[in-house]
Structure formats: C-alpha cells, structure tokens
Design an enzyme around this catalytic site. Structure first.
Site, PDB file in Angstrom:
ATOM      1  N   SER A   1      37.023 156.598   0.115  1.00 45.97           N
ATOM      2  CA  SER A   1      38.352 156.401   0.685  1.00 45.97           C
ATOM      3  C   SER A   1      39.403 157.036  -0.220  1.00 45.97           C
ATOM      4  O   SER A   1      40.429 157.528   0.256  1.00 45.97           O
ATOM      5  CB  SER A   1      38.633 154.913   0.881  1.00 45.97           C
ATOM      6  OG  SER A   1      38.439 154.217  -0.333  1.00 45.97           O
TER       7      SER A   1
ATOM      8  N   ASP B   1      33.147 164.496  -3.897  1.00 43.28           N
ATOM      9  CA  ASP B   1      33.779 163.788  -2.779  1.00 43.28           C
ATOM     10  C   ASP B   1      34.881 164.633  -2.143  1.00 43.28           C
ATOM     11  O   ASP B   1      34.985 164.732  -0.915  1.00 43.28           O
ATOM     12  CB  ASP B   1      34.360 162.449  -3.262  1.00 43.28           C
ATOM     13  CG  ASP B   1      33.314 161.593  -3.964  1.00 43.28           C
ATOM     14  OD1 ASP B   1      32.116 161.835  -3.761  1.00 43.28           O
ATOM     15  OD2 ASP B   1      33.715 160.687  -4.715  1.00 43.28           O
TER      16      ASP B   1
END
Ligand code: GLA
Length: 388
Positions: A133, A178
């Site tokens: 996130s 990521d």
C-alpha cells in the site's frame, strides 16, 4: 471475498473540489503488488517476479502557485498535512503523509524543482497486508507530480524516486521491487526484474486461462519494515556478501554455497542460502511459466516458502498455517509474499477448489485462536497511470 470498494475517480475529483475549492488537474492511480517469487532478493541486486494487482491508490492533484503542499486522504480522517517544499527534510513529516511528501522531496533531491501541490488520496489496497500500500501511494503521487510538473522521468526512474522516499523519508531500508511492480505492471503479466540492471521483462501470467485463482490470505498480523527484522536481514546479507568477497549476493550461484558453508557462521550461511536459492527459483519460474504455464509453478512456490521459513526466518505461525492449510486443501502451491513477519500469503488455487481452500484456512485460524484472515482473489493488472 470482496476487498474494500473506494470512490471512483470522479468521486475523488468531487471530494477534492469540496476540500480545496478548485477542481483537480487530474486523477492518477497506482496499484499495489503481489510478489509471485523472489523475496529479499531486490536489495541483493537479484531477481524478482512481482505483479501489479487490481487494487490501487488514487490521487487527485493540482499544482499551486507557491511552494506549499497540502495532502489529505480518505483513510486518515479529516485532517490534512501542510508542508513547505523548502523546509522538507528526513524526519520533518511522519506517519502516512511521509510517503506522498517523501516522493516530492525525493524528486527535488534528484534535481527537479517543483511547484506546490494539493493532493487528495484514496486507496483500495489493504494497509499492512504486505501488498505494498505504501508503494502504491508513492507511485500514484510520483506519476501525478511527474506529469503535472513536467519532470519527464521514466517509470524506472520514478521507481527509484519512490524507493528513495521510503528509504530516507520514511526510514525503511527497502529495495526497488514494489515501486517497479506498481509502475511497470501490465494486465495478465508479471514483471521479471533484474534489480542490478533494472531491466524489466513482462512475463505472461494467464491465471484465468489456466483455470487458476491466486488467493491472497491476509493474516492481519501487522508488520513494519522501518524497524527490526527487515533491516536485520538486510544487514546479514551485506555481511555475508562481504565475507564471501562479492559486491552483492547476486554474484553467488548455487554452486558457490558449499564454499559459503565453510566460510560463514551458521546463521549467516542460512540467510545467504535463502537469497542464492531464491534467485535461482525466480529464474526457474520464468522458464517454467514460458514452457508450461502457471499450473506448473506450485512446487517453486512451496520451496520459496520453506526457504523463508527455515533459512531466512521471516515467516510467522499465522503465515505457516495459511500456507499449510491452503496446500492440504487443494492449492497447487503457496507462500508468504512480501517482506515477512506478518502480512499475507498467496495460494495458487484451481477455480474448483477456491471455496474449499477459503473455508479450510478460516477454520484452521479459528481453531488456532487467531483473528479471522481476509481472503480474496487478485489478478495481474496494469501499472500506474492517469485515470482522468
Ligand atoms: C518489502 C520491500 C521490498 C522487498 C520485499 C521482500 O516489500 O519493500 O523492497 O525487499 O519486502 O522481498
């Protein structure tokens, strides 16, 4: 099975106008990621194979005429954080706002002078589940600022900006996986990234065609990479490389492990063995996906989990239970995904076994007295871009 729903881009634009009084210049989005395989290899200059998922963070943004940045989100209550770009430095912003503000700081550190910005962020990427996130916030803000301020950076350059924000502004010594997945992902594909050259290749991942569902099992055990285990593992890897006389563990192959066993202390050796064998597993998986498709990768997922559990020691009882109960109820393979010490596992599951796997994992968690896990399917989705 349904993940949280968030307002669409138009709703976010309307909320922006209500909050700041003017319409946004646009709305951008960046997804979270699942890592299929290649864990704790990125900061060792190795290989990773993540994919962008169909859960994303959106940012409505507009330029300002001064050097003020205002940032607010739909998930952090009514408050907004206001900073001046001239006063930013590591430590000056804490909490979730360090991610978006950190990206602006990192862009400026890379030599791009930015105007101020108003930002409103919302997200459907579950927080703390190991689905990045934080990288989704960084990448959404990075693509928005890059376009609005005309900095013209490429996706790999923006990934490094996001990583720098996380390393220096947030203080988490993470790698570049990521952000790369969030920026470079493509629907139906995984991203095979060489973290030394930053060369990326899209690898077809036709899950639905193969009759497969990739389930995420969020254990709800929260983790943070700013403290403790993650940095400790990274330090072990750096020590192992130094003692082996290489610039990074990427330089070692499986055939070098016998020598490593004689050179390193027992714990450092196991840390090194995880990274070296995990790099080999990523390369193997890319070959197997091309030759046989996703139905044939189960054994590599299992081997990766065992290596993280036993050699790298970053699993936890909840992750092991998720993996074991999914496996013994029809999943073809399962592993924890992400940095570890909590977060989520993935289970590659034939469509027909999905309900059985979900029920079995839920029952196993209840029997063990653990909090109920959140279990949902994810699909390989497109990377960051402009929505409106
Ligand atoms: C976290 C980090 C990544 C990577 C993984 C482990 O997600 O942000 O850079 O190191 O852990 O593979």
């Amino acid at each position: 099975m349904t993940p949280p729903v968030t307002p669409a881009a138009t709703d976010l634009a309307a909320a922006f106008t209500e909050r700041y009084g003017d319409e946004p210049a646009g709305v951008w989005a960046a997804p979270g990621r699942v890592n299929l395989i290649g864990e704790h290899t990125d900061y060792n200059e190795g290989f990773v194979l993540p994919f962008a998922i169909d859960h994303s963070t959106r940012v409505a943004a507009a330029l300002r005429t001064d050097r003020t940045v205002r940032v607010a989100s739909t998930f952090s209550g009514a408050g907004e954080v206001t900073v001046n770009l001239d006063e930013l430095q590591p430590g000056s912003v804490t909490g979730w706002a360090a991610y978006p503000v950190g990206v602006l700081w990192a862009l400026e550190q890379a030599g791009h002078r930015l105007p101020g910005l108003d930002l409103l962020i919302d997200s459907s990427v579950p927080v703390g589940a190991g689905l990045s996130s934080s990288a989704a916030i960084e990448c959404a803000v990075a693509v928005a600022a890059n376009e609005l301020a005309g900095t013209g950076l490429s996706a790999p350059e923006l990934a490094l900006v996001g990583q720098r924000a996380e390393n220096e502004m947030v203080g988490a010594p993470t790698g570049v996986m990521d952000q790369s997945a969030s920026l470079l992902g493509r629907s139906g594909h995984a991203v095979f990234l060489d973290c030394r050259s930053l060369k990326a290749q899209l690898v077809p991942l036709p899950l639905a065609d193969a009759g497969l569902t990739l389930l995420v099992i969020d254990t709800r055990v929260s983790h943070s990479h700013s403290t403790g285990g993650y940095a400790d593992r990274r330090a072990s890897c750096e020590r192992g490389a130094e003692l082996m006389g290489v610039s990074s563990l990427r330089e070692l192959r499986v055939a070098d492990l016998a020598e490593a066993a004689g050179t390193l202390d027992e714990e450092t050796f196991r840390r090194v063995r995880h990274v070296v064998t995990e790099n080999a597993r990523v390369e193997d998986m890319v070959g197997i996906l091309a030759a046989k498709g996703p139905g044939a990768i189960g054994a590599l997922l299992d081997a990766s989990h065992a290596s993280m559990r036993d050699d790298f020691e970053i699993s936890c009882p909840e992750l092991d239970l998720a993996v074991d109960s999914a496996r013994s109820n029809g999943a073809l393979g399962a592993r924890m995904t992400g940095g570890g010490f909590g977060g989520a596992a993935i289970a590659l599951t034939p469509h027909d076994d999905v309900e059985r796997v979900i029920a079995a994992v839920e029952e196993a968690f209840a029997a063990a007295g653990y909090a109920a896990p959140a279990i949902f399917a994810v699909l390989p989705a497109d990377g960051a871009g402009r929505l409106a």
